[in-house]
Design an enzyme around this catalytic site. Sequence first.
Site, PDB file in Angstrom:
ATOM      1  N   GLY A 103       0.817  -1.201   0.000  1.00  0.00           N
ATOM      2  CA  GLY A 103       0.000   0.000   0.000  1.00  0.00           C
ATOM      3  C   GLY A 103       0.853   1.253   0.000  1.00  0.00           C
ATOM      4  CG  ASN A 104      -0.658   4.978  -1.226  1.00  0.00           C
ATOM      5  OD1 ASN A 104       0.050   5.157  -2.202  1.00  0.00           O
ATOM      6  ND2 ASN A 104      -1.979   4.895  -1.317  1.00  0.00           N
ATOM      7  CB  SER A 105       1.271   4.377   4.755  1.00  0.00           C
ATOM      8  OG  SER A 105      -0.013   3.824   4.999  1.00  0.00           O
ATOM      9  CG  ASP A 118      -5.702   0.205  -4.368  1.00  0.00           C
ATOM     10  OD1 ASP A 118      -5.812   0.613  -5.545  1.00  0.00           O
ATOM     11  OD2 ASP A 118      -5.682   0.985  -3.387  1.00  0.00           O
ATOM     12  NE  ARG A 119     -11.034   3.143  -7.079  1.00  0.00           N
ATOM     13  CZ  ARG A 119     -11.362   4.056  -7.990  1.00  0.00           C
ATOM     14  NH1 ARG A 119     -10.425   4.811  -8.554  1.00  0.00           N
ATOM     15  NH2 ARG A 119     -12.624   4.208  -8.352  1.00  0.00           N
ATOM     16  CB  THR A 132      -2.711   6.223   2.464  1.00  0.00           C
ATOM     17  OG1 THR A 132      -1.896   5.322   3.218  1.00  0.00           O
ATOM     18  CG2 THR A 132      -1.983   7.538   2.287  1.00  0.00           C
ATOM     19  CB  THR A 179      -5.287  23.407  18.261  1.00  0.00           C
ATOM     20  OG1 THR A 179      -5.648  24.702  18.743  1.00  0.00           O
ATOM     21  CG2 THR A 179      -5.153  23.468  16.744  1.00  0.00           C
TER      22      THR A 179
END
Length: 247
Positions: A14-16, A103-104, A125, A176
Amino acid sequence: MFEANSTPLFIEMGNSAWKAARATSQTDILVACGRGETTLQLHAWLAQQPEQTLVLASVGSEAEVVALVDTLCEKGYHVMRATTGEAADFKHCYQEPQMLGVDRWLTMLALRSRKQNCVILDAGTAFTLDVLDANGQHLGGWISPGLKLMQHALVSRSERLHVNEEWVPGGLGSSTQDAIGLGCQAALQGVCEQAIERARALLPHADLEVFLTGGDIRYLNLERIGAHQHRPLLVLEGLYTWWREQL
C-alpha cells in the site's frame, strides 16, 4: 485443492504499509501472516519465510514497483505481479482501465462472483469508494484523502499545529490537536455515509451489500454505516482470485 507448499505468499504493497497472507490448503481461506511499513522490513520478513513464489500487488509508482520486483528476483524469488486489466465477468467504466488503481480493481474481483450490488469503502491512506453492480459492471467511484492525509494537510502549513495521534472519538475538541483529529474523523465519517447514499441513488430498487476495508475503518461510527461486512484482507482476497485465474 492444492498442497500447502505449492501456494505462494500474497503481498499487498500500500501507500504506507504492506501486508501478506497465505491461503490454507484445507479451506482456500486467506490468513494474514505478515505486516510492516517499509520494504526493508518486507525483505527481512521474507527471509524468514519458506515460500519462494510471491504474488504481488502494489499501488506504488511504476519505477518503485519495477525496482522492488527486480530486487526480489535477484534474491531468487519468482514474482507474479498483478496489474489492472481485463477479467471475465467484469466490465470497466474507465475509458483507460489501466488508470484504475490495482487495489480498487482487486477488491471488485474479490466480490465479482457474488453477483450482488456491492459498495466498497476502503479507508486507508486515501479513502476510496467503488460501486459494482450484480452484472459485474463497475459504476464508478470516489477518491478522497484519508484521515491522516487530511490531518497532515492541515498541520503542514503551520509550525504551531501538530497532529495528536490519540483522541477521544466523538464530541468536540478542547485543544487544537483534538479539534483537528475530531474534525478529520467527522469528514471521513461523512464521506462514507454520503458514499453509501450515492450508491443507493444509483441503484434505487436494488439490495446493496456494503463492504469495509482499510486500517482507518476503526475511526468510523459503524452504527451509522448500517449493515456491512468488514473484510480487512479484501485486496488480498482479490489478489488470490486473480492468481487462481492465471493458473
